[in-house]
Design an enzyme around this catalytic site. Structure first.
Site, PDB file in Angstrom:
ATOM      1  N   ASN A 163      14.315  76.160 -90.456  1.00  0.00           N
ATOM      2  CA  ASN A 163      14.707  75.633 -88.979  1.00  0.00           C
ATOM      3  C   ASN A 163      16.346  75.197 -89.482  1.00  0.00           C
ATOM      4  OD1 ASN A 163      15.099  74.975 -86.326  1.00  0.00           O
ATOM      5  ND2 ASN A 163      13.452  73.625 -86.352  1.00  0.00           N
ATOM      6  N   PHE A 164      16.993  75.067 -88.502  1.00  0.00           N
ATOM      7  CA  PHE A 164      18.257  74.150 -88.600  1.00  0.00           C
ATOM      8  C   PHE A 164      19.290  75.291 -89.462  1.00  0.00           C
ATOM      9  CE2 PHE A 164      15.453  70.858 -88.055  1.00  0.00           C
ATOM     10  CZ  PHE A 164      15.915  70.428 -86.777  1.00  0.00           C
ATOM     11  N   LEU A 165      19.022  76.477 -89.585  1.00  0.00           N
ATOM     12  CA  LEU A 165      20.038  77.541 -89.953  1.00  0.00           C
ATOM     13  C   LEU A 165      21.294  77.549 -89.207  1.00  0.00           C
ATOM     14  CD1 LEU A 165      20.955  79.997 -91.828  1.00  0.00           C
ATOM     15  CD2 LEU A 165      19.878  81.537 -90.018  1.00  0.00           C
ATOM     16  N   LYS A 174      30.258  86.353 -92.089  1.00  0.00           N
ATOM     17  CA  LYS A 174      30.899  86.604 -93.320  1.00  0.00           C
ATOM     18  C   LYS A 174      29.751  86.947 -94.232  1.00  0.00           C
ATOM     19  CE  LYS A 174      35.074  83.771 -92.898  1.00  0.00           C
ATOM     20  NZ  LYS A 174      35.800  84.651 -92.983  1.00  0.00           N
ATOM     21  N   THR A 199      11.421  80.382 -85.539  1.00  0.00           N
ATOM     22  CA  THR A 199      11.467  80.935 -84.296  1.00  0.00           C
ATOM     23  C   THR A 199      13.142  81.136 -84.029  1.00  0.00           C
ATOM     24  OG1 THR A 199      11.758  78.755 -83.447  1.00  0.00           O
ATOM     25  CG2 THR A 199       9.688  79.720 -83.057  1.00  0.00           C
ATOM     26  N   LEU A 415      10.394  72.905 -84.023  1.00  0.00           N
ATOM     27  CA  LEU A 415      11.285  71.720 -83.345  1.00  0.00           C
ATOM     28  C   LEU A 415      12.486  72.435 -83.059  1.00  0.00           C
ATOM     29  CD1 LEU A 415      10.156  68.834 -85.464  1.00  0.00           C
ATOM     30  CD2 LEU A 415       9.631  69.516 -82.990  1.00  0.00           C
TER      31      LEU A 415
HETATM   32  S1  MYA Z   1      17.223  79.783 -85.584  1.00  0.00           S
HETATM   33  C1  MYA Z   1      18.498  78.937 -85.209  1.00  0.00           C
HETATM   34  C2  MYA Z   1      19.736  79.944 -85.456  1.00  0.00           C
HETATM   35  N1  MYA Z   1      21.025  79.150 -85.570  1.00  0.00           N
HETATM   36  C3  MYA Z   1      21.868  79.144 -84.515  1.00  0.00           C
HETATM   37  O1  MYA Z   1      21.783  80.138 -83.797  1.00  0.00           O
HETATM   38  C4  MYA Z   1      22.980  78.430 -84.495  1.00  0.00           C
HETATM   39  C5  MYA Z   1      24.354  78.981 -84.219  1.00  0.00           C
HETATM   40  N2  MYA Z   1      24.371  80.190 -85.022  1.00  0.00           N
HETATM   41  C6  MYA Z   1      25.230  80.031 -86.550  1.00  0.00           C
HETATM   42  O2  MYA Z   1      25.272  79.158 -86.927  1.00  0.00           O
HETATM   43  C7  MYA Z   1      25.079  81.573 -87.084  1.00  0.00           C
HETATM   44  O3  MYA Z   1      25.421  82.605 -86.146  1.00  0.00           O
HETATM   45  C8  MYA Z   1      23.889  81.984 -87.902  1.00  0.00           C
HETATM   46  C9  MYA Z   1      24.092  83.529 -88.413  1.00  0.00           C
HETATM   47  C10 MYA Z   1      23.660  81.141 -89.133  1.00  0.00           C
HETATM   48  C11 MYA Z   1      22.681  82.010 -87.022  1.00  0.00           C
HETATM   49  N3  MYA Z   1      17.539  83.979 -87.726  1.00  0.00           N
HETATM   50  O4  MYA Z   1      26.148  84.978 -92.015  1.00  0.00           O
HETATM   51  P1  MYA Z   1      25.952  86.360 -90.991  1.00  0.00           P
HETATM   52  C12 MYA Z   1      21.036  87.780 -89.422  1.00  0.00           C
HETATM   53  C13 MYA Z   1      17.581  85.122 -89.016  1.00  0.00           C
HETATM   54  O5  MYA Z   1      27.135  87.602 -90.983  1.00  0.00           O
HETATM   55  P2  MYA Z   1      26.400  84.613 -88.598  1.00  0.00           P
HETATM   56  C14 MYA Z   1      16.785  79.237 -87.133  1.00  0.00           C
HETATM   57  O6  MYA Z   1      17.220  78.358 -87.550  1.00  0.00           O
HETATM   58  C15 MYA Z   1      21.568  88.871 -88.641  1.00  0.00           C
HETATM   59  O7  MYA Z   1      20.619  89.433 -88.184  1.00  0.00           O
HETATM   60  N4  MYA Z   1      18.627  85.940 -89.336  1.00  0.00           N
HETATM   61  O8  MYA Z   1      25.856  85.709 -89.401  1.00  0.00           O
HETATM   62  C16 MYA Z   1      15.664  79.706 -87.828  1.00  0.00           C
HETATM   63  C17 MYA Z   1      22.165  89.756 -89.789  1.00  0.00           C
HETATM   64  O9  MYA Z   1      21.291  90.197 -90.558  1.00  0.00           O
HETATM   65  P3  MYA Z   1      21.152  91.805 -90.256  1.00  0.00           P
HETATM   66  C18 MYA Z   1      19.541  85.710 -88.453  1.00  0.00           C
HETATM   67  O10 MYA Z   1      26.376  84.725 -87.251  1.00  0.00           O
HETATM   68  C19 MYA Z   1      16.224  80.624 -88.965  1.00  0.00           C
HETATM   69  C20 MYA Z   1      22.588  88.359 -90.533  1.00  0.00           C
HETATM   70  O11 MYA Z   1      22.019  87.281 -90.332  1.00  0.00           O
HETATM   71  C21 MYA Z   1      19.786  84.790 -87.518  1.00  0.00           C
HETATM   72  O12 MYA Z   1      27.647  84.239 -89.352  1.00  0.00           O
HETATM   73  C22 MYA Z   1      15.089  81.607 -89.708  1.00  0.00           C
HETATM   74  C23 MYA Z   1      24.286  88.043 -90.383  1.00  0.00           C
HETATM   75  O13 MYA Z   1      24.464  87.187 -91.281  1.00  0.00           O
HETATM   76  C24 MYA Z   1      18.764  83.944 -87.173  1.00  0.00           C
HETATM   77  N5  MYA Z   1      18.942  83.080 -85.909  1.00  0.00           N
HETATM   78  O14 MYA Z   1      25.338  83.476 -89.234  1.00  0.00           O
HETATM   79  C25 MYA Z   1      15.858  82.136 -90.817  1.00  0.00           C
HETATM   80  N6  MYA Z   1      20.861  85.033 -86.896  1.00  0.00           N
HETATM   81  O15 MYA Z   1      22.096  92.494 -90.461  1.00  0.00           O
HETATM   82  C26 MYA Z   1      14.990  83.271 -91.572  1.00  0.00           C
HETATM   83  C27 MYA Z   1      21.488  85.981 -87.569  1.00  0.00           C
HETATM   84  O16 MYA Z   1      19.870  92.159 -91.164  1.00  0.00           O
HETATM   85  C28 MYA Z   1      13.924  82.659 -92.496  1.00  0.00           C
HETATM   86  N7  MYA Z   1      20.887  86.499 -88.367  1.00  0.00           N
HETATM   87  O17 MYA Z   1      20.580  91.927 -88.889  1.00  0.00           O
HETATM   88  C29 MYA Z   1      13.056  83.562 -93.246  1.00  0.00           C
HETATM   89  C30 MYA Z   1      12.164  82.844 -94.123  1.00  0.00           C
HETATM   90  C31 MYA Z   1      12.522  82.592 -95.150  1.00  0.00           C
HETATM   91  C32 MYA Z   1      11.564  81.402 -96.182  1.00  0.00           C
HETATM   92  C33 MYA Z   1      10.543  82.539 -96.982  1.00  0.00           C
HETATM   93  C34 MYA Z   1       9.647  81.805 -97.808  1.00  0.00           C
HETATM   94  C35 MYA Z   1       8.619  82.682 -98.376  1.00  0.00           C
END
Ligand code: MYA
Length: 415
Positions: A163-165, A174, A199, A415
């Site tokens: 969460n909280f990405l 970038k 989520t 959450l």
């Molecule tokens: S969901 C809430 C996410 N946060 C926000 O929406 C806040 C506002 N937005 C931002 O801060 C940025 O736009 C974020 C993306 C950080 C979201 N989940 O760096 P980029 C993919 C997963 O150039 P930015 C939450 O917190 C996107 O499809 N991936 O993009 C749950 C693309 O990949 P691809 C996402 O906009 C998080 C790539 O990132 C998401 O600067 C679960 C682009 O990167 C998203 N919400 O930064 C995370 N949004 O090319 C996954 C974009 O393939 C966890 N992308 O399409 C996975 C499990 C890990 C643990 C495993 C353990 C075994």
């Protein structure tokens, strides 16, 4: 920001993307296509087994060093016990976290909420990951994991809930997010955990389920004033206020706030209830004490204690998540309650949730939100919730389910 070349729009990749968009074909996901998640090309392939997509690797083969960041940035582990760090995280999220599609509202998780959400039983400090600018030390990005046992059908799987990405607005697009996701994955692997749940509002490969938020106005005048809702057709403000009016006190005899002594009974009630859903947390008493015992301005829980037998028969809860109102003259905060876990065995769910609305209204919430998960559909329309725009997609990492699930098959609220 000097960027002399108009590279982004003319590249072949972007032409392909625009073509795909215009054809409404599934998008390519350069990062997600490399990850052990359900892939779009496999949707509908019933020959694939349910369960882990790839087996765990020996711990000695997990990368020992953090992933490389662009040279101006460095990793930091955020100590959420420290008030100072908590404030930095709070401010990053307050200014850069999730907004609605029209950019009118932005989540404003409180410090107390973050400290609760990130420190459940058995949490790992190393999973609270920040990125700082090397020179200014300013916190510019964040991602977190917490440990959870999640049951999928009859399997209880140790997972991380991610969460909280968040990436600072000025550092978007970038490709920082993929590095952060890989780094949290590495740190989860180091604890010998190989699955995760999360989520998001965006569609990624591949949702296990897609839900919708519903909203119940408690303070319709303010909601209309700030543009959260609109006056319905042929409705006046005073008719609208009357429509959403609620009694002053809960109506169910024996309805009261949950206390520490209720933890064993609530755990039994909740475990029994959640067992009917395909995916749910596997809560023990420690989890229930952490996640459901009331914490002021963070989580509220109520139950029904039978006046005769003193049995605990029903339970409802909601968490507090305000949103900043962006650019309104009169108001800066929308106070929202989010339905959490609810269990009815004796009191009809409709009546129980009506009591939840009544106490939320008394606590001055403006709106009560609920997903269409679990049995929530049975009360949403009748209690005057309206459907929201935008959807919430549920995902598992390194775990395949045979088909997508209906929202009502989900017994999990993140959450
Ligand atoms: S969901 C809430 C996410 N946060 C926000 O929406 C806040 C506002 N937005 C931002 O801060 C940025 O736009 C974020 C993306 C950080 C979201 N989940 O760096 P980029 C993919 C997963 O150039 P930015 C939450 O917190 C996107 O499809 N991936 O993009 C749950 C693309 O990949 P691809 C996402 O906009 C998080 C790539 O990132 C998401 O600067 C679960 C682009 O990167 C998203 N919400 O930064 C995370 N949004 O090319 C996954 C974009 O393939 C966890 N992308 O399409 C996975 C499990 C890990 C643990 C495993 C353990 C075994």
């Amino acid at each position: 920001e000097a960027n002399p070349l108009p590279q982004d729009d003319s590249s072949l990749e972007n032409m392909v993307r625009r073509f795909q968009d215009s054809m409404s074909l599934p998008k390519r996901h350069k990062f997600w296509e490399t990850q052990p998640v359900g892939q779009f090309k496999d949707v509908g392939d019933t020959s694939l087994p349910e369960g882990p997509i790839e087996p765990p690797t020996p711990l000695s083969e997990v990368k020992q060093e953090p992933y490389n960041l662009p040279s101006q940035y460095e990793w930091t582990t955020c100590d959420m016990d420290s008030e100072e760090t908590c404030i930095e995280v709070y401010n990053l999220l307050k200014n850069n976290y999730v907004e609605d599609d029209e950019n009118m509202f932005r989540f404003n998780y409180s410090k107390e909420f973050l400290s609760w959400a990130l420190r459940p039983p058995g949490y790992y400090k190393s999973w609270h990951i920040g990125v700082r600018a090397k020179t200014s030390k300013k916190l510019v990005a964040f991602i977190t994991g917490i440990p959870a046992r999640i049951r999928v059908r009859d399997e209880v799987v140790k997972m991380a809930e991610i969460n909280f990405l968040c990436v600072h607005k000025k550092l978007r697009s970038k490709r920082l997010a993929p590095v952060m996701i890989k780094e949290v994955t590495r740190r989860v692997h180091l604890e010998n955990i190989w699955q995760a749940a999360y989520t998001a509002g965006v569609v990624l490969p591949t949702p296990i389920s897609t839900c919708q938020y519903w909203h119940r106005s408690l303070n319709p005048k303010k909601l209309i004033d700030v543009g959260f809702s609109r006056l319905g057709p042929r409705m006046t403000m005073s008719r609208t206020i009357k429509l959403y009016k609620l009694p002053d006190q809960p109506v169910t005899p024996g309805f009261r706030k949950m206390e520490l002594r209720d933890v064993p009974a609530v755990t039994r009630l909740l475990r029994q209830y959640l067992s009917q859903f395909v995916v749910s947390p596997d809560f023990d008493e420690n989890d229930v004490e952490h996640w459901l015992l009331p914490t002021e301005d963070v989580v509220d829980s109520y139950l029904v204690e039978s006046p005769k037998t003193h049995d605990i028969t029903d339970f409802c809860s909601f968490y507090t998540l305000p949103s900043s109102i962006l650019g309104n003259q009169n108001y800066s905060i929308l106070k929202a309650a989010y339905s959490y876990y609810n269990v009815s065995t004796k009191t009809p769910l409709l009546q129980l949730m009506n009591d939840a609305l009544i106490v939320a209204k008394k606590k001055d919430f403006d709106v009560f939100n609920a997903l269409d998960v679990m049995h929530n559909e049975s009360f949403l329309k009748e209690l005057k919730f309206g459907p929201g725009d935008g959807q919430l997609h549920y995902y598992l990492y390194n775990y395949r389910t045979r088909n997508a699930l209906r929202a009502s098959e989900l017994g999990l609220v993140l959450l």
